[in-house]
Design a protein around this motif. Structure first.
Motif, PDB file in Angstrom:
ATOM      1  N   ALA A  19       0.853  -1.196   0.000  1.00 11.63           N
ATOM      2  CA  ALA A  19       0.000   0.000   0.000  1.00 11.63           C
ATOM      3  C   ALA A  19       0.886   1.241   0.000  1.00 11.63           C
ATOM      4  N   SER A  58      -0.369  11.619  -6.957  1.00 11.28           N
ATOM      5  CA  SER A  58      -1.801  11.902  -6.782  1.00 11.28           C
ATOM      6  C   SER A  58      -1.975  13.145  -5.928  1.00 11.28           C
ATOM      7  N   THR A  59      -1.081  13.329  -4.970  1.00  8.27           N
ATOM      8  CA  THR A  59      -1.137  14.523  -4.130  1.00  8.27           C
ATOM      9  C   THR A  59      -1.054  15.769  -5.008  1.00  8.27           C
ATOM     10  N   ALA A  73      -4.091  13.461   0.811  1.00 12.10           N
ATOM     11  CA  ALA A  73      -4.022  13.883  -0.599  1.00 12.10           C
ATOM     12  C   ALA A  73      -5.362  14.388  -1.121  1.00 12.10           C
ATOM     13  N   ASP A 123     -10.528   9.347  -4.317  1.00 14.03           N
ATOM     14  CA  ASP A 123      -9.148   8.871  -4.200  1.00 14.03           C
ATOM     15  C   ASP A 123      -9.170   7.354  -4.367  1.00 14.03           C
ATOM     16  N   LYS A 178       1.608   2.184  -7.201  1.00 16.37           N
ATOM     17  CA  LYS A 178       0.961   1.188  -6.330  1.00 16.37           C
ATOM     18  C   LYS A 178       0.255   0.124  -7.176  1.00 16.37           C
TER      19      LYS A 178
HETATM   20  C1  PLP Z   1      -5.047   6.353  -0.158  1.00 13.20           C
HETATM   21  C2  PLP Z   1      -3.943   7.208  -0.683  1.00 13.20           C
HETATM   22  N1  PLP Z   1      -4.232   8.343  -1.292  1.00 13.20           N
HETATM   23  C3  PLP Z   1      -3.279   9.150  -1.810  1.00 13.20           C
HETATM   24  C4  PLP Z   1      -1.964   8.832  -1.699  1.00 13.20           C
HETATM   25  C5  PLP Z   1      -0.935   9.763  -2.260  1.00 13.20           C
HETATM   26  O1  PLP Z   1      -0.409   9.270  -3.434  1.00 13.20           O
HETATM   27  P1  PLP Z   1       0.889   9.965  -4.054  1.00 13.20           P
HETATM   28  O2  PLP Z   1       2.065   9.434  -3.308  1.00 13.20           O
HETATM   29  O3  PLP Z   1       0.885   9.546  -5.495  1.00 13.20           O
HETATM   30  O4  PLP Z   1       0.731  11.420  -3.874  1.00 13.20           O
HETATM   31  C6  PLP Z   1      -1.583   7.649  -1.042  1.00 13.20           C
HETATM   32  C7  PLP Z   1      -0.164   7.303  -0.879  1.00 13.20           C
HETATM   33  O5  PLP Z   1       0.201   6.516  -0.057  1.00 13.20           O
HETATM   34  C8  PLP Z   1      -2.612   6.817  -0.525  1.00 13.20           C
HETATM   35  O6  PLP Z   1      -2.325   5.668   0.102  1.00 13.20           O
END
Ligand code: PLP
Length: 436
Positions: free
Chosen positions: A26, A89-90, A118, A207, A233
């Protein structure tokens, strides 16, 4: 239903051949060979700037354009012009909030969860900049015996909706709790409630980062406006794809790109600067891998997209195998002996298709143990990667009662389809020692 051939699946991941047990998926999964091959091919052979007329640039441009074509399938979006790539994603969600900013008025309401920051932080910051109001859809205890077995419930969400609701930001799956949120039902209920209360422009942001490795995303079926997941992921490289519904691109989203670029009503509005070209091309290795897991289904209706039907079959097989991983792990952690010792699952205690094999727990009471100390036993032994902390779902951990130390957080063991039952048995063996 076709089942997975795990040995065959694992052969696609060079990193798994070492025998190390990757159980922090994860946090990030291993990359499939087809992804790595594409990245190195891109860098070795077509590493030029896009958009020029010479042959290598034409090829390079085509390769990068094929990323959104693949992402369309993984989201079940309508068009590649609805897809944005970003480094994370953030960042994609922060860019989305920036793009929506001019349309937000004082008093507009944002409903967020305590899940990963995020899909929460950008909305809280946007609300602060524009005089908006933030409301939390909290996870609540669902078990009389374990206060940490929490989940969100639709009936707690609906009263939060008013005529001023603008954004509902949810997670399709929690990266701590492991529970799957029934996005379609939630969105239907939200839209019904919003219509009844006169909210004219409610948009839903989902998300899917913790969801995408385990189940098929379907933005059409879910009727959502924005959706994001991170390729790193889902067996790919370190970048993210975001879906932005074409209606939102026309009516809500403003451009954050350079003023002289003609981005039209495409998701390029939210892609200032180029994403890592080799990574975008690399992501095109994920779909063929997923489709290689099971044979294509025999009887697909002519109205259905055969790739989507095939993906459905692949994710059904993934989900079935993951249940076999989940059962022994949850079975051990929820056994009376462990519960008496103070082990508490943080999240859904029972296996089943409502849950993915992301398992978090704490040890509380007279024999309490710090999460970091439990993980340290694993690190001392070596050969297994698990992790402790709040995993950026800080608010969710902070909200739990009785209070936990947010800095220490939970122990999280997160598995995906390439893990084996033998690996889970090894993890359980070490857990027995770590919990003593
Ligand atoms: C549920 C969830 N949302 C968003 C993110 C953020 O993703 P990113 O690292 O691509 O910004 C994560 C990262 O662990 C996550 O587990």
């Amino acid at each position: 239903m076709a089942s997975l051939n795990i040995t065959k699946a694992r052969a696609n991941f060079p990193a798994l051949q070492s025998g190390f047990i990757f159980a922090d998926n994860a946090g990030g999964s291993q990359a499939v060979r087809g992804v790595v091959d594409r990245i190195s091919d891109y860098l070795l052979n077509t590493n030029v700037q896009l958009g020029a007329d010479y042959s290598v640039s034409v090829l390079s441009t085509d390769r990068v354009a094929s990323g959104p074509d693949i992402a369309v399938k993984l989201f079940n979006a309508s068009s590649p012009s609805e897809i944005v790539y970003g480094s994370s994603s953030t960042l994609n969600l922060e860019n989305l909030a920036r793009g929506l900013e001019p349309t937000i008025e004082a008093g507009d309401e944002f409903i967020v969860t305590g899940e990963h920051e995020a899909n929460t932080g950008p909305w809280k910051k946007l609300a602060a900049r524009r005089g908006g109001v933030v409301k939390f859809w909290h996870a609540v205890p669902t078990s009389p015996d374990n206060p940490y077995s929490v989940a969100t419930r639709i009936e707690d969400l609906l009263p939060l909706i008013t005529a001023r609701t603008r954004i509902v930001a949810i997670s399709a799956c929690s990266n701590i709790l492991g529970s799957i949120v029934p996005v379609k039902d939630v969105v239907q209920a939200v839209r019904r409630e919003a219509a009844a209360k006169g909210a004219a422009n409610v948009e839903v942001s989902v998300d899917c980062v913790a969801y995408a490795p385990h189940r098929r995303i379907d933005v059409k079926e879910w009727d959502v406006d924005y959706c994001v997941f991170s390729w790193y992921k889902v067996y790919g490289p370190h970048c993210s794809a975001m879906y932005v519904r074409s209606k939102a691109l026309q009516s809500s989203v403003t451009s954050i790109a350079h003023h002289f670029l003609s981005v039209g009503s495409t998701a390029y509005k939210l892609q200032p600067g180029g994403p890592g070209y080799e990574l975008v091309y690399g992501t095109t290795g994920v779909l063929p891998y997923l489709l290689s897991l099971v044979p294509p289904p025999a009887n697909v209706a002519s109205s259905d997209d055969p790739t989507i039907a095939h993906l459905d079959a692949a994710f059904a097989a993934i989900a079935a195998h993951e249940q076999e991983l989940l059962k022994p792990l949850l079975g051990f952690l929820t056994a009376p002996e462990q519960v008496a010792r103070g082990v508490r699952i943080v999240g859904t205690e029972h296996s089943g298709l409502h849950r993915v094999p992301t398992v978090s727990f704490v040890v509380v009471g007279p024999q309490a143990k710090r999460s970091r100390d439990i993980v340290e036993v694993f690190d001392r032994k070596g050969g297994v990667g698990i992790r402790w902390g709040h995993f950026y779902a800080y608010t969710l951990i902070d909200d739990l009662e009785p209070k936990l130390d947010t800095a220490d957080g939970v122990v999280r063991i997160s598995l995906v389809h390439y893990n084996t039952v033998a690996e889970v048995q090894r993890i359980v063996e070490i857990l027995k020692e770590a919990l003593l």
